[in-house]
Design a protein around this motif. Structure first.
Motif, PDB file in Angstrom:
ATOM      1  N   PHE A  32       0.915  -1.046   0.275  1.00  0.00           N
ATOM      2  CA  PHE A  32       0.119   0.132   0.252  1.00  0.00           C
ATOM      3  C   PHE A  32       0.931   1.336  -0.018  1.00  0.00           C
ATOM      4  O   PHE A  32       2.123   1.318   1.092  1.00  0.00           O
ATOM      5  CB  PHE A  32      -0.645  -0.125   1.152  1.00  0.00           C
ATOM      6  CG  PHE A  32      -1.698   1.179   1.145  1.00  0.00           C
ATOM      7  CD1 PHE A  32      -2.707   1.588   0.780  1.00  0.00           C
ATOM      8  CD2 PHE A  32      -1.396   2.382   2.350  1.00  0.00           C
ATOM      9  CE1 PHE A  32      -3.949   2.491   0.981  1.00  0.00           C
ATOM     10  CE2 PHE A  32      -2.586   3.674   2.471  1.00  0.00           C
ATOM     11  CZ  PHE A  32      -3.592   3.869   1.353  1.00  0.00           C
ATOM     12  N   CYS A  33       1.057   1.845  -1.592  1.00  0.00           N
ATOM     13  CA  CYS A  33       1.102   3.184  -1.236  1.00  0.00           C
ATOM     14  C   CYS A  33       1.004   4.182  -0.057  1.00  0.00           C
ATOM     15  O   CYS A  33      -0.214   5.254  -0.698  1.00  0.00           O
ATOM     16  CB  CYS A  33       2.289   3.743  -2.785  1.00  0.00           C
ATOM     17  SG  CYS A  33       2.370   4.756  -2.965  1.00  0.00           S
ATOM     18  N   GLU A  34       0.899   4.962   1.117  1.00  0.00           N
ATOM     19  CA  GLU A  34       0.467   6.124   1.351  1.00  0.00           C
ATOM     20  C   GLU A  34       0.840   7.506   0.889  1.00  0.00           C
ATOM     21  O   GLU A  34       0.194   7.985   0.487  1.00  0.00           O
ATOM     22  CB  GLU A  34       1.651   6.281   2.723  1.00  0.00           C
ATOM     23  CG  GLU A  34       1.912   5.255   3.706  1.00  0.00           C
ATOM     24  CD  GLU A  34       2.087   5.065   5.431  1.00  0.00           C
ATOM     25  OE1 GLU A  34       2.664   6.252   5.105  1.00  0.00           O
ATOM     26  OE2 GLU A  34       2.185   4.008   5.450  1.00  0.00           O
ATOM     27  N   ALA A  72       8.750   4.765   3.693  1.00  0.00           N
ATOM     28  CA  ALA A  72       9.396   6.560   4.659  1.00  0.00           C
ATOM     29  C   ALA A  72       9.872   6.515   3.298  1.00  0.00           C
ATOM     30  O   ALA A  72      10.242   7.319   4.049  1.00  0.00           O
ATOM     31  CB  ALA A  72       9.899   5.009   5.826  1.00  0.00           C
ATOM     32  N   ALA A  73      10.865   5.605   2.499  1.00  0.00           N
ATOM     33  CA  ALA A  73      11.618   6.507   1.563  1.00  0.00           C
ATOM     34  C   ALA A  73      10.898   7.669   1.018  1.00  0.00           C
ATOM     35  O   ALA A  73      11.418   8.482   1.133  1.00  0.00           O
ATOM     36  CB  ALA A  73      12.570   5.273   0.671  1.00  0.00           C
ATOM     37  N   GLU A  74       9.662   7.452   0.405  1.00  0.00           N
ATOM     38  CA  GLU A  74       8.894   8.434  -0.562  1.00  0.00           C
ATOM     39  C   GLU A  74       8.344   9.218   0.859  1.00  0.00           C
ATOM     40  O   GLU A  74       8.352  10.299   0.312  1.00  0.00           O
ATOM     41  CB  GLU A  74       7.076   7.973  -0.761  1.00  0.00           C
ATOM     42  CG  GLU A  74       7.992   6.592  -1.623  1.00  0.00           C
ATOM     43  CD  GLU A  74       6.786   6.230  -3.740  1.00  0.00           C
ATOM     44  OE1 GLU A  74       5.465   7.576  -3.256  1.00  0.00           O
ATOM     45  OE2 GLU A  74       6.991   5.640  -4.013  1.00  0.00           O
ATOM     46  N   ALA A  75       7.978   8.964   1.688  1.00  0.00           N
ATOM     47  CA  ALA A  75       7.320  10.238   2.744  1.00  0.00           C
ATOM     48  C   ALA A  75       9.193  10.744   3.236  1.00  0.00           C
ATOM     49  O   ALA A  75       8.211  12.522   3.129  1.00  0.00           O
ATOM     50  CB  ALA A  75       7.250   9.807   4.062  1.00  0.00           C
ATOM     51  N   VAL A  76      10.184  10.941   2.924  1.00  0.00           N
ATOM     52  CA  VAL A  76      10.942  11.937   3.514  1.00  0.00           C
ATOM     53  C   VAL A  76      11.399  12.705   2.196  1.00  0.00           C
ATOM     54  O   VAL A  76      12.056  13.956   2.187  1.00  0.00           O
ATOM     55  CB  VAL A  76      12.480  10.723   3.887  1.00  0.00           C
ATOM     56  CG1 VAL A  76      13.118  10.686   2.482  1.00  0.00           C
ATOM     57  CG2 VAL A  76      13.544  11.965   4.503  1.00  0.00           C
ATOM     58  N   TRP A  80       8.640  17.346  -6.255  1.00  0.00           N
ATOM     59  CA  TRP A  80       7.981  16.719  -7.255  1.00  0.00           C
ATOM     60  C   TRP A  80       9.011  16.060  -8.347  1.00  0.00           C
ATOM     61  O   TRP A  80       9.269  14.934  -8.638  1.00  0.00           O
ATOM     62  CB  TRP A  80       7.589  18.005  -8.760  1.00  0.00           C
ATOM     63  CG  TRP A  80       8.181  19.023  -8.947  1.00  0.00           C
ATOM     64  CD1 TRP A  80       9.303  20.221  -8.079  1.00  0.00           C
ATOM     65  CD2 TRP A  80       9.213  18.498 -10.349  1.00  0.00           C
ATOM     66  NE1 TRP A  80       9.917  20.541  -8.668  1.00  0.00           N
ATOM     67  CE2 TRP A  80      10.525  19.518 -10.527  1.00  0.00           C
ATOM     68  CE3 TRP A  80       9.132  17.529 -11.070  1.00  0.00           C
ATOM     69  CZ2 TRP A  80      11.019  19.990 -10.970  1.00  0.00           C
ATOM     70  CZ3 TRP A  80      10.260  18.095 -12.231  1.00  0.00           C
ATOM     71  CH2 TRP A  80      10.304  19.020 -12.164  1.00  0.00           C
ATOM     72  N   ASN A  81      10.384  16.035  -8.040  1.00  0.00           N
ATOM     73  CA  ASN A  81      11.786  16.021  -8.884  1.00  0.00           C
ATOM     74  C   ASN A  81      12.592  15.168  -7.891  1.00  0.00           C
ATOM     75  O   ASN A  81      13.318  14.401  -8.033  1.00  0.00           O
ATOM     76  CB  ASN A  81      12.622  17.083  -9.664  1.00  0.00           C
ATOM     77  CG  ASN A  81      12.712  17.581  -8.533  1.00  0.00           C
ATOM     78  OD1 ASN A  81      13.045  17.959  -7.813  1.00  0.00           O
ATOM     79  ND2 ASN A  81      13.927  18.570  -9.210  1.00  0.00           N
ATOM     80  N   SER A  82      11.978  14.740  -6.694  1.00  0.00           N
ATOM     81  CA  SER A  82      12.734  13.116  -6.086  1.00  0.00           C
ATOM     82  C   SER A  82      13.452  12.139  -7.051  1.00  0.00           C
ATOM     83  O   SER A  82      12.324  11.986  -7.649  1.00  0.00           O
ATOM     84  CB  SER A  82      12.013  12.925  -4.839  1.00  0.00           C
ATOM     85  OG  SER A  82      12.277  14.138  -3.948  1.00  0.00           O
ATOM     86  N   GLN A  83      14.516  11.368  -6.387  1.00  0.00           N
ATOM     87  CA  GLN A  83      14.880  10.540  -6.791  1.00  0.00           C
ATOM     88  C   GLN A  83      14.558   9.794  -5.495  1.00  0.00           C
ATOM     89  O   GLN A  83      15.383   9.382  -4.242  1.00  0.00           O
ATOM     90  CB  GLN A  83      16.473  10.922  -7.104  1.00  0.00           C
ATOM     91  CG  GLN A  83      16.579  11.521  -8.073  1.00  0.00           C
ATOM     92  CD  GLN A  83      18.566  11.601  -8.181  1.00  0.00           C
ATOM     93  OE1 GLN A  83      19.472  10.954  -7.298  1.00  0.00           O
ATOM     94  NE2 GLN A  83      18.423  12.563  -9.412  1.00  0.00           N
TER      95      GLN A  83
END
Length: 128
Positions: A32-34, A72-76, A80-83
């Motif tokens: 599940f993607c938060e 957690a990786a996505e939350a930090v 818009w251009n996050s790696q």
């Protein structure tokens, strides 16, 4: 022993990519993607013979859970251009016995990434 395939890429939000979706595809698990509130699942993905998460000593133990780690990786990463993650796909020569694949990949990942403080989520796929 030739290694005919080696590909390195970056999971980028600017390309509408998701680290959670990439992990779900790679591992064959339903996650599940938060970030977008969607379940990521790829039931057509077959041939996954092993998957595992390796953590450095300083990582929170809850990161051993794939869903927790990648959310957690996505939350930090807020921009818009996050790696979000790096993805390394390589083939293991057929001359190596399949029962040695996991140990081989684990040792390589520990030496190249975990020892440098990175979390690793790997999966071994066998296309048969």
């Amino acid at each position: 022993m030739p290694c005919p395939h080696n590909q390195i890429s970056i999971v980028q939000r600017s390309n509408r990519q998701s680290a959670v979706a990439a992990a779900a595809y790679q591992s064959g698990e339903k996650l599940f993607c938060e970030y977008d509130q969607q379940v990521k699942h790829y039931p057509e993905k077959r041939g996954i013979v092993h998957n595992e998460i390796l953590l450095p000593a300083n990582a929170p133990p809850e990161y051993a859970d794939r869903n927790t780690l990648w959310n957690a990786a996505e939350a930090v990463e807020k921009q818009w251009n996050s790696q979000l993650a790096r993805r390394w796909v390589l083939s293991i020569p057929r001359e190596i016995p399949p029962d040695q694949y996991a140990a081989l990949v684990r040792d390589f990942c520990n030496q190249q990434f975990v020892s440098k403080g990175m979390c690793v989520d790997f999966a071994i796929h066998d296309k048969g």
